[in-house]
Design an enzyme around this catalytic site. Structure first.
Site, short mmCIF file in Angstrom:
data_model
loop_
_atom_site.label_atom_id
_atom_site.label_comp_id
_atom_site.label_asym_id
_atom_site.label_seq_id
_atom_site.Cartn_x
_atom_site.Cartn_y
_atom_site.Cartn_z
N SER A 61 12.07 24.80 31.21
CA SER A 61 12.46 25.37 29.92
C SER A 61 12.83 26.85 30.02
O SER A 61 13.66 27.33 29.25
CB SER A 61 11.33 25.19 28.90
OG SER A 61 11.17 23.81 28.61
N GLU A 63 14.65 28.16 32.18
CA GLU A 63 16.05 28.23 32.62
C GLU A 63 17.04 27.72 31.57
O GLU A 63 18.25 27.83 31.75
CB GLU A 63 16.24 27.45 33.92
CG GLU A 63 15.55 28.06 35.12
CD GLU A 63 14.06 27.80 35.19
OE1 GLU A 63 13.35 28.62 35.81
OE2 GLU A 63 13.58 26.79 34.61
N ALA A 85 10.04 20.62 27.27
CA ALA A 85 8.66 20.34 26.87
C ALA A 85 7.74 21.29 27.63
O ALA A 85 7.67 21.23 28.85
CB ALA A 85 8.28 18.89 27.16
N VAL A 86 7.08 22.15 26.89
CA VAL A 86 6.13 23.09 27.48
C VAL A 86 4.75 22.73 26.95
O VAL A 86 4.52 22.74 25.74
CB VAL A 86 6.49 24.55 27.13
CG1 VAL A 86 5.57 25.51 27.88
CG2 VAL A 86 7.95 24.85 27.45
N THR A 91 -3.72 28.79 31.75
CA THR A 91 -3.29 30.16 32.03
C THR A 91 -2.29 30.61 30.96
O THR A 91 -1.78 29.78 30.20
CB THR A 91 -2.62 30.25 33.41
OG1 THR A 91 -1.39 29.53 33.37
CG2 THR A 91 -3.52 29.68 34.51
N HIS A 93 0.69 31.24 31.26
CA HIS A 93 2.04 30.83 31.62
C HIS A 93 2.77 30.18 30.44
O HIS A 93 3.95 30.42 30.20
CB HIS A 93 1.99 29.88 32.82
CG HIS A 93 3.32 29.50 33.35
ND1 HIS A 93 3.88 28.26 33.14
CD2 HIS A 93 4.23 30.20 34.07
CE1 HIS A 93 5.06 28.21 33.71
NE2 HIS A 93 5.30 29.38 34.28
#
Length: 161
Positions: A61, A63, A85-86, A91, A93
């Site tokens: 995602s 990119e 999809a994240v 963490t 991130h």
């Protein structure tokens, strides 16, 4: 007073690019399937030989914005759809990727004038992502519909200008 609205039946001549994140492809592949189903049912040629639709795959995602920017600047497309999809981990991130992807995608639309549909799921769990990609409903369908509406709306606005 003029009122402008996009229509879902105006797919003829509309060129669409879909940029899909490969990371979490169990989810993004389902989003893409839902999106293509919607576009097909509304008259967009989604066959491999199509001159109406192109699909670009990126690693993740983060990119999505750079590929979307390249496609938007090409002048070949009236609307873009970004799919990703994240999923939150342990963490920070997640926060970085979500923030940069959303800001980057919004900047592409602002800087180029090409509508870019934000189809990036941001969830706490894989289960939540899968529910949004087909178990309960498929948001890919909604993103396809949004693209049709925005493509039609932009055409109406340009015709009036």
């Amino acid at each position: 007073m003029a009122t402008f609205e996009g229509r879902f039946t105006d797919a003829q001549g509309l060129r669409i690019a879909v940029v899909v994140a490969r990371f979490n492809d169990l989810v993004t592949g389902k989003l893409l399937s839902g999106c293509l189903d919607c576009l097909h049912r509304h008259g967009v040629d989604v066959t491999p030989e199509s001159s109406q639709l192109d699909v670009a795959w990126v690693p993740g995602s983060f990119e999505l914005p750079v590929a979307a920017q390249n496609l938007a600047r090409s002048g070949r497309y009236q609307v873009l759809i970004t799919l990703g999809a994240v999923i939150r981990g342990d963490t920070p991130h997640f926060d970085v990727v979500v923030a940069e992807a959303s800001k980057g995608i919004a900047a592409v639309a602002r800087d180029t004038g090409v509508p870019v549909i934000f189809g990036v799921l941001t969830t706490d769990t894989m289960q939540q992502a899968l529910e949004r990609a087909g178990i309960k409903s498929n948001l890919g369908w909604s993103y396809g519909l949004q693209a049709l509406e925005m493509g039609s709306l932009m055409h109406a606005l340009e015709s009036e200008a």
